[in-house]
Design a protein around this motif. Structure first.
Motif, PDB file in Angstrom:
ATOM      1  N   ALA A 134       0.819  -1.213   0.000  1.00 47.71           N
ATOM      2  CA  ALA A 134       0.000   0.000   0.000  1.00 47.71           C
ATOM      3  C   ALA A 134       0.853   1.263   0.000  1.00 47.71           C
ATOM      4  O   ALA A 134       0.606   2.190  -0.783  1.00 47.71           O
ATOM      5  CB  ALA A 134      -0.943  -0.007   1.199  1.00 47.71           C
ATOM      6  N   CYS A 135       1.847   1.321   0.851  1.00 48.02           N
ATOM      7  CA  CYS A 135       2.655   2.537   0.943  1.00 48.02           C
ATOM      8  C   CYS A 135       3.530   2.734  -0.291  1.00 48.02           C
ATOM      9  O   CYS A 135       3.693   3.855  -0.768  1.00 48.02           O
ATOM     10  CB  CYS A 135       3.483   2.529   2.226  1.00 48.02           C
ATOM     11  SG  CYS A 135       2.456   2.730   3.706  1.00 48.02           S
ATOM     12  N   THR A 136       4.069   1.646  -0.831  1.00 45.79           N
ATOM     13  CA  THR A 136       4.869   1.763  -2.060  1.00 45.79           C
ATOM     14  C   THR A 136       4.000   2.251  -3.210  1.00 45.79           C
ATOM     15  O   THR A 136       4.378   3.168  -3.949  1.00 45.79           O
ATOM     16  CB  THR A 136       5.542   0.424  -2.400  1.00 45.79           C
ATOM     17  OG1 THR A 136       6.441   0.067  -1.337  1.00 45.79           O
ATOM     18  CG2 THR A 136       6.311   0.504  -3.710  1.00 45.79           C
ATOM     19  N   ALA A 137       2.807   1.675  -3.374  1.00 42.43           N
ATOM     20  CA  ALA A 137       1.907   2.090  -4.461  1.00 42.43           C
ATOM     21  C   ALA A 137       1.445   3.536  -4.273  1.00 42.43           C
ATOM     22  O   ALA A 137       1.392   4.306  -5.234  1.00 42.43           O
ATOM     23  CB  ALA A 137       0.704   1.153  -4.533  1.00 42.43           C
ATOM     24  N   ALA A 138       1.122   3.923  -3.045  1.00 39.96           N
ATOM     25  CA  ALA A 138       0.610   5.274  -2.780  1.00 39.96           C
ATOM     26  C   ALA A 138       1.652   6.357  -3.023  1.00 39.96           C
ATOM     27  O   ALA A 138       1.306   7.483  -3.358  1.00 39.96           O
ATOM     28  CB  ALA A 138       0.086   5.365  -1.343  1.00 39.96           C
TER      29      ALA A 138
END
Length: 181
Positions: A134-138
């Motif tokens: 989630a954090c990498t994609a965001a």
């Protein structure tokens, strides 16, 4: 009573040691390496991508230089490659299991649809792995003007688009938090 005056020889010695004996010897010029760096020249824009790995103190961001902004798919591909040797020496690991090129990510305005070959509901992806994804994609290049912590990351299980995906956001503490309808 008058004070005794220092001897002229002592004054000369003191003067000589303070002017000549500073402790720095003469040397020839030395190579000092390349020019200073760290601040880009005006007109040049540095690019980077943020990847999130698990560490001894929780989820940690690492920044890697890139030649262009990366889409969520490209950022997640780098995440799946795992930490570099230097990042591993810092204690960082990848909790996202190998996905054999099956993980896909499609960015739309303010959201990213992430398709994983596993079942989140069965526990195939733990909370740490979901936070990394989630954090990498965001933090990748997502259309729209939302900040990374406002980007909806919709995780679809078993590579199938779901009407009700697991929707999370990357919180400021680098952990995925559910988005409630």
């Amino acid at each position: 009573m008058t004070r005794p005056r220092p001897a002229p020889a002592l004054l000369l010695l003191l003067l000589f040691t303070t002017t000549v004996g500073c402790g720095i010897s003469a040397t020839d010029p030395r190579d000092a390496g390349g020019p200073a760096s760290g601040v880009p020249r005006p007109g040049t824009e540095a690019r980077s991508v943020r990847l999130y790995f698990a560490g001894p103190y929780g989820i940690r961001a690492v920044t890697r230089p890139t030649d262009r902004p990366l889409s969520p798919q490209h950022a997640l591909d780098l995440l799946l490659e795992g930490p570099t040797p230097a990042e591993r020496r810092r204690g960082l690991i990848n909790q996202v299991p190998p996905m054999g090129g099956q993980l896909t990510a499609n960015a739309v305005t303010g959201a990213v649809d992430v398709f994983v070959p596993s079942a989140v509901s069965a526990g195939d992806l733990d909370v740490t792995a979901i936070s990394q994804l989630a954090c990498t994609a965001a933090h990748a290049e997502v259309p729209g003007t939302r900040k990374p912590e406002q980007i909806d990351i919709r995780i679809h299980e078993n590579l199938v688009r779901s009407a009700t995906p697991w929707t999370v956001r990357c919180a400021p503490d680098n952990n995925a938090v559910p988005v409630t309808p």
